[in-house]
Design a protein around this motif. Structure first.
Motif: not given
Length: 711
Positions: A304, A308-309, A312-313, A338-339, A591
């Motif tokens: 993870l 990037m997470q 994405a969120d 990654r996410a 990203a």
């Protein structure tokens, strides 16, 4: 004259029942002596085998798992949590008194097992017909928590008694109470009073008030039922019982009990659960297949990427329509996740729509139709007639409600022409298309009805993202993974190895598919997914706008986005080329920001002039997808037979935003007119800045024998 004494009875004259009773008593006494001897022996053997007090202090209950992001940051700790170990003299007196009062009021007088408590438990069992009170002392509970399990069997209970008696012989009462209060489970993952105090009240156990001590002491009986975070009122009611018992036992005065106010205790706020938990909920269950270690604390290193997470969120939250859910998965070129976002809010819904939900993909499924056609010998320049088609009574039509004559596969894919997809599926065989989908990792059930080319089979987002990633990886299979390494006590017990040996399609087929996907983003339905660097992707929209998809890749990252309602109700305006494509663009911009720009070694050719798209085409029109009934027959939304719907001209009608610029109908049998392109039209369609020269075209991919590397 003196009477002679009566003769004494002989043993033979004694009644038989007395003889039997005497023998029975002697046997019972003998058995009792033997049992007592065996018990004493078992207790002293157990005492000799017990760990030392210091060893018991250091031994954890349960397995701790710390999960790390790719950069090493600890993102979640799972398993038991422990606070500071409090020696006996540092444990607040109210905590000791509360525990003894409610759990074992004869703690200081029994030998480890309380006969009165056992008798009371048996009586309640007889009265109610089931076990309600266990009669276990604090010492027994400690023995069970440390050495045994919670199975309600006599064999386990007998071992518990032996261990409790042995512990009373080896440790002092203060040592037993210290071990108990520092190791017993209080719910919420907290072991020991200090961990419980920090979890529920936000401070250490040193500063516990009478009300707080009563709440914690009341948790031992049923941690999940009386947890303040699960049921605050139940916790307060149970604390009231503890205070009343303390007053009855003389540990506190009635006035102190009355003045205590458990309902006024301020609870510590629950830590915020973010979308990272969607990823850990998916990845951690895989440990059972990867390792055998179940006791040592584990350090789990994952793929993870926290930046990037977060991106994405934010992309899912910002772009998902009101009342709809959204999901996103991003894979690196080796399959590393990654996410992962499984919904807009983990706290309100832990259901992972990225890995668990199965929804119809619409035209995104055409990826497999065109892969099968390209593998069968077609090329992006191959032509098909966009005209009426009927397959076993099924007659699909295009979202534009018109036909455009002879077009190339590139054009047909860019504008998601349903008729051409149907013809290609019929040509290669619908079973072949299903096999291609299965080859690329679709794990859900795939129907082989003709309508399947329009995405009527339900799929998972992570599977679709995996398929697109395999295309980006030159046709080599990509398998999503989230765990890279696992260590136990600094020893590596698992190391992930990427398998790059499974080739799904020839490199030239993947390159040609990338060509088509790039065209769809540059000039077709996926135009909203452009991010200022080469992107290849595809939209998907199901009938009545129930699902919107966008899947694509750029600079080594493949991302899939899905949006829709959990109850599958229509969402006005939801199309693959709108909200999902915008979420893709927002996420991918962040990203790949620090990654070098990678050009695709494919040539993007503009579609034919007569198919100049209107505004609706850019947003991925619904695919007129149909469903399959229990007999496998295609059925449109609402249960109307698909062929009747199409023949009647029904369906979702959307007026063109550019109806003032009509496109002439083209006779399917007539040759295509001469193309008349100009730079203004090219700039308008592609959205390019005319002040910036477009990148030079790359050489066209050659037949199979020319397998030049590409990205």
């Amino acid at each position: 004259m003196a009477r002679a004494p009566a003769p004494r009875s002989s043993p033979a004259a004694r009644p038989a029942w007395r003889r039997r009773l005497s023998i029975t008593l002697k046997v019972l006494i003998g058995l009792g002596v033997l049992a007592l001897g065996a018990l004493v022996t078992a207790v002293y053997i157990a005492k000799a085998q017990l760990p030392s007090f210091e060893d018991l202090k250091s031994s954890p209950n349960g397995q701790m798992i710390r999960v790390h992001a790719a950069d090493g940051t600890v993102i979640v700790s799972i398993g038991p949590s422990y606070g500071d170990w409090l020696p006996f003299d540092r444990i607040p007196a109210v905590m000791r008194s509360a525990t003894i009062s409610v759990e074992d009021k004869r703690f200081y007088s029994h030998l480890g097992v309380d006969p009165i408590g056992v008798a009371r438990s048996v009586k309640v069992r007889y009265d109610r017909g089931r076990w309600v009170q266990g009669g276990s002392t604090i010492t027994q509970q400690l023995a069970r928590n440390v050495f045994l399990n919670n199975q309600k069997k006599f064999g386990r209970k007998f071992r518990e008694w032996i261990l409790a008696l042995a512990m009373e012989r080896k440790f002092s009462k203060s040592e037993i109470l210290e071990l108990y209060l520092n190791k017993v489970y209080y719910g919420g993952g907290a072991y020991g009073i200090d961990a419980a105090a920090r979890k529920f009240f936000g401070h250490g156990a040193n500063d516990l008030t009478l009300s707080e001590a009563a709440i914690i002491a009341g948790l031992v009986k049923a941690p999940s039922n009386y947890s303040p975070t699960a049921d605050a009122q139940a916790a307060v009611d149970r604390a009231g019982v503890v205070l009343r018992v303390m007053a009855e036992n003389g540990d506190i005065s009635p006035t102190e009990a009355a003045e205590a106010s458990p309902q006024e205790v301020k609870l510590a706020p629950e830590p915020r659960q973010n979308s990272v938990r969607y990823f850990t909920d998916w990845a951690l269950p895989q440990l059972e297949m990867l390792i055998d270690e179940t006791e040592k604390p584990l350090e789990v290193w994952t793929t993870l990427d926290l930046s990037m997470q977060r991106a994405a969120d934010a992309a899912v939250r910002k772009n998902s329509p009101a009342g709809a859910q959204g999901a996103l998965v991003a894979l690196d070129r080796d399959g590393a996740v990654r996410a992962m976002v499984g919904g807009k809010d983990y706290v309100s819904s832990i259901y992972n729509r990225a890995t668990q939900a199965q929804r119809q993909p619409g035209s995104a499924f055409k990826l497999f139709v065109y892969l099968a056609a390209l593998e069968a010998g077609k090329t992006p320049e191959s032509t098909e007639v966009d005209g009426p088609v009927s397959i076993n009574g099924w007659s699909p039509r295009n979202s534009s409600r018109r036909f455009s004559g002879t077009v190339t596969l590139r054009t047909a894919f860019a504008y998601s022409l349903n008729t051409v997809a149907a013809k290609l599926g019929q040509m290669v065989g619908f079973t072949t298309v299903a096999d291609m989908a299965r080859r690329f990792g679709i794990s859900s059930t795939i129907n082989t009805q003709p309508s399947m080319v329009l995405g009527t089979s339900e799929v998972r987002l992570i599977d679709m993202t995996r398929a697109f990633a395999s295309v980006a990886n030159k046709g080599v299979a990509v398998t999503p993974f989230g765990i890279t390494k696992v260590t136990a006590n600094n020893e590596v017990i698992f190391n992930h190895e990427v398998d790059r040996s499974r080739v799904l399609v020839a490199p030239y087929v993947a390159a040609q598919m990338t060509d088509l996907l790039q065209t769809a983003v540059n000039t077709g339905t996926g135009r909203a997914a452009q991010i200022g660097r080469p992107v290849a992707g595809k939209t998907g929209t199901t009938s009545a706008s129930k699902d919107g998809w966008f899947l694509g890749f750029s600079s080594g990252i493949t991302t899939g986005v899905w949006m829709g309602r959990d109850d599958a109700k229509p969402i006005a305006g939801l199309q693959g080329g709108t909200a999902p494509a915008r979420a893709f663009a927002q996420f991918m911009t962040a990203a790949v920001a620090k990654r070098p720009i990678e050009q695709f070694e494919t040539e993007v050719t503009l579609p034919e002039w007569q198919l100049e798209p209107d505004e609706q085409s850019y947003f991925g029109e619904p695919d007129d997808a149909v469903f399959v009934d229990e007999n496998g027959d295609p059925v449109a939304a609402g249960g109307v037979p698909a062929q009747e719907t199409y023949e009647a001209g029904q369906g979702v009608e959307r007026p063109s935003a550019r109806s003032e610029r009509p496109v002439p109908e083209v006779d399917p049998g007539a040759p295509p007119p001469e193309q008349q392109l100009n730079q203004d039209w090219i700039d308008r369609v592609t959205g390019r800045d005319p002040r910036q020269a477009p990148p030079p075209n790359q050489p066209r991919n050659q037949p199979p024998e020319d397998e030049r590397p590409y990205q």
